[in-house]
Design an enzyme around this catalytic site. Structure first.
Site, short mmCIF file in Angstrom:
data_model
loop_
_atom_site.label_atom_id
_atom_site.label_comp_id
_atom_site.label_asym_id
_atom_site.label_seq_id
_atom_site.Cartn_x
_atom_site.Cartn_y
_atom_site.Cartn_z
N TYR A 147 0.90 -0.92 -0.22
CA TYR A 147 0.14 -0.08 0.01
C TYR A 147 0.78 1.14 -0.10
CZ TYR A 147 -3.33 3.87 1.29
OH TYR A 147 -4.41 5.14 1.65
N ASP B 56 9.53 3.25 0.98
CA ASP B 56 8.34 3.83 1.31
C ASP B 56 8.26 3.65 2.55
OD1 ASP B 56 5.22 4.50 2.05
OD2 ASP B 56 4.48 3.76 0.37
N LYS C 218 3.11 9.53 8.76
CA LYS C 218 3.64 9.36 10.33
C LYS C 218 3.73 10.11 11.45
CE LYS C 218 0.84 5.51 8.97
NZ LYS C 218 -0.62 5.14 8.34
N1 PMP Z 1 2.32 4.25 2.15
C1 PMP Z 1 2.44 2.78 3.09
C2 PMP Z 1 3.43 2.39 3.11
C3 PMP Z 1 1.36 3.41 4.39
O1 PMP Z 1 1.46 2.82 5.10
C4 PMP Z 1 0.38 4.50 3.80
C5 PMP Z 1 -0.79 4.82 4.54
N2 PMP Z 1 -0.34 3.59 6.26
C6 PMP Z 1 0.50 5.56 2.99
C7 PMP Z 1 1.98 5.67 2.03
C8 PMP Z 1 -0.43 7.14 3.48
O2 PMP Z 1 -0.10 7.40 4.23
P1 PMP Z 1 -1.49 8.31 4.31
O3 PMP Z 1 -2.56 7.52 4.56
O4 PMP Z 1 -1.32 9.65 5.16
O5 PMP Z 1 -1.65 9.47 3.20
#
Ligand code: PMP
Length: 453
Positions: A156, A254, A282
């Site tokens: 994701y 990521d 985060k």
């Molecule tokens: N990349 C990863 C690996 C994530 O886990 C997440 C959200 N949990 C995101 C991108 C997207 O981040 P956001 O919810 O702050 O848009």
């Protein structure tokens, strides 16, 4: 109905009785908002949360929970950590929360990102992990001049068109066929997405075969869908970097979850590896909305290059990017992590392992088809006994046992979100972990009594 059993009936009745206000508000939100999974966290029973402190949450009916949702992992120090709260108070009460111009805490957060053991030489700020991956992808395409993007099955990377994808379930495990997750993703996007098999060297062949068109590979160094952190994953990441280098393909980590969580320098420090770009979110916002892209200076310079008339320059924007309130909270949290990295990281890793050990020992002893995977302080519980090496091994169906388990868990005061992605914070203690493990075991026992497990 008959098949839920006595404990299942009783827990539904008890939850209904003690959550009157949550139920009333939920029926209102269903009429007013269409928030999808973000609103309910796919919880089996609606609870609205009013307050958090340390590792605890309280819902609008006053019920208390040990929290493992912990702001989707953003609150690594727990709710209302005194230093983060003081920074937010000071910014809001004394200074202001939106200027639209640079503010000094941006420099502080950027210095922490650049100073950590990672690939980050330059930074841009945005407002979410979703934006961060969107910008990193644009940078990768602009820098290489190539159109395609590869991601791994089970990943994701945010909610925009390029961040979502799933393998066609009929496609072979080692050659997953990319499908967008949900409708509304145009064919022009789909054509340029490649899906790679996670933890399989076949991924390296697919990268070689597409090298001429492939701009960038992106990977979660630990997938939140199946959190693994071990030497084999480390070797896979190193192998991936080598193949990308040989084929003139960029590699992006990521680190929206793993950044400042696996170590101060994230998974890059943990595995001793430096990709070309990395995305953050985060933890670096202290619990307020945030994202960041960092990486090699020669790629990151493209974010400024439009002004210089460079045809490779890229567009970025954002009313709230790097806003003073987020940056104040983020700086307080990240600085505290830096000052205490020797104690905090071993502590949260051990707490994650402690919880998984207790749950797994219990499930094995009772012969229950339940397992907990943890990658340090990030964990997930699965209702199956088959070994999970990648997301392809996960049984997608939510069993009646799992649904009832989450109801018992809620009733007994532990909040694991229905999204199942769970986190330990530095505010959790051995006592909170042991209390949670006992509640998890008790809840599993109640489901077994009903004959569902
Ligand atoms: N990349 C990863 C690996 C994530 O886990 C997440 C959200 N949990 C995101 C991108 C997207 O981040 P956001 O919810 O702050 O848009």
């Amino acid at each position: 109905t008959d098949d839920i059993g006595d404990n299942g009936r009783a827990v539904r009745e008890r939850l209904g009785a003690k959550n009157a206000r949550s139920q009333q508000l939920t029926s209102q939100t269903r009429e007013l908002m269409n928030m999808g999974s973000a609103a309910s966290l796919e919880m089996p029973f609606p609870v609205l949360i009013e307050k958090g402190e340390g590792p605890y949450l309280w819902d609008v009916d006053g019920n208390e929970y040990i929290d493992f949702q912990i702001g989707f992992g953003s609150l690594i120090l727990g709710h209302r950590h005194p230093l983060v709260r003081a920074a937010i108070d000071d910014q809001a009460n004394q200074r202001g929360w939106q200027f639209g111009l640079h503010n000094p805490n941006q420099v502080g957060v950027a210095e922490q990102l650049v100073g950590a053991d990672n690939c980050v030489e330059r930074v841009i700020f945005c407002n979410s992990g979703t934006e961060a991956t969107m910008y990193a992808i644009r940078a990768g395409r602009a820098f290489t001049g190539k159109p395609k993007l590869a991601m791994f099955d089970g990943a994701y990377h945010g909610a925009h068109d390029y961040g979502i994808g799933r393998p066609d379930p009929t496609s072979p495990r080692d050659a997953p066929e990319y499908l967008p997750t949900g409708a509304g993703v145009p064919p022009a996007v789909v054509e340029n997405q490649l899906m790679l098999p996670y933890r399989s060297e076949r991924a390296f062949d697919i990268i070689r075969d597409n090298a001429g068109e492939l701009a960038m590979v992106m990977i979660e160094p630990a997938q939140s869908s199946n959190p693994h952190r071990n030497a084999e994953v480390g070797e896979f990441l190193h192998g991936l970097l080598a193949v990308c280098r040989e084929n003139n393909v960029l590699l992006m980590f990521d680190e929206v979850i793993t950044g400042f969580r696996f170590a101060f320098g994230g998974a890059q420090e943990y595995y001793g590896i430096q990709p070309d770009l990395a995305t953050y979110g985060k933890v670096i916002g202290g619990g307020l909305p945030v994202g960041a892209v960092g990486g090699r200076a020669d790629i990151m310079r493209l974010f400024n290059a439009m002004a210089e008339g460079d045809p490779k320059g890229i567009m970025s924007g954002g009313t709230f990017s790097g806003n003073p309130l987020t940056m104040a909270a983020g700086y307080a949290q990240v600085k505290h992590l830096n000052d205490n990295r020797q104690s905090i990281y071993p502590q949260i890793d051990e707490l994650g392992a402690r919880l998984a050990r207790q749950v797994n020992d219990f499930a094995r002893g009772e012969n229950m088809a339940v397992q907990m995977l943890n990658a340090g302080s990030m964990f997930q519980l699965y209702f199956q006994s088959e070994v999970i090496r990648s997301a392809r091994d996960i049984n997608p169906a939510r069993t009646p046992a799992e649904t009832d388990f989450y109801l018992h868990l809620l009733d007994n005061g532990v909040l694991i979100p229905g999204t199942r992605r769970s986190f330990v914070s530095a505010a959790h203690s051995e006592e909170t972990i042991d209390a949670a493990a006992a509640i998890i075991q008790r809840s599993l026992g109640l489901v077994r009594e009903d004959g569902l497990l």
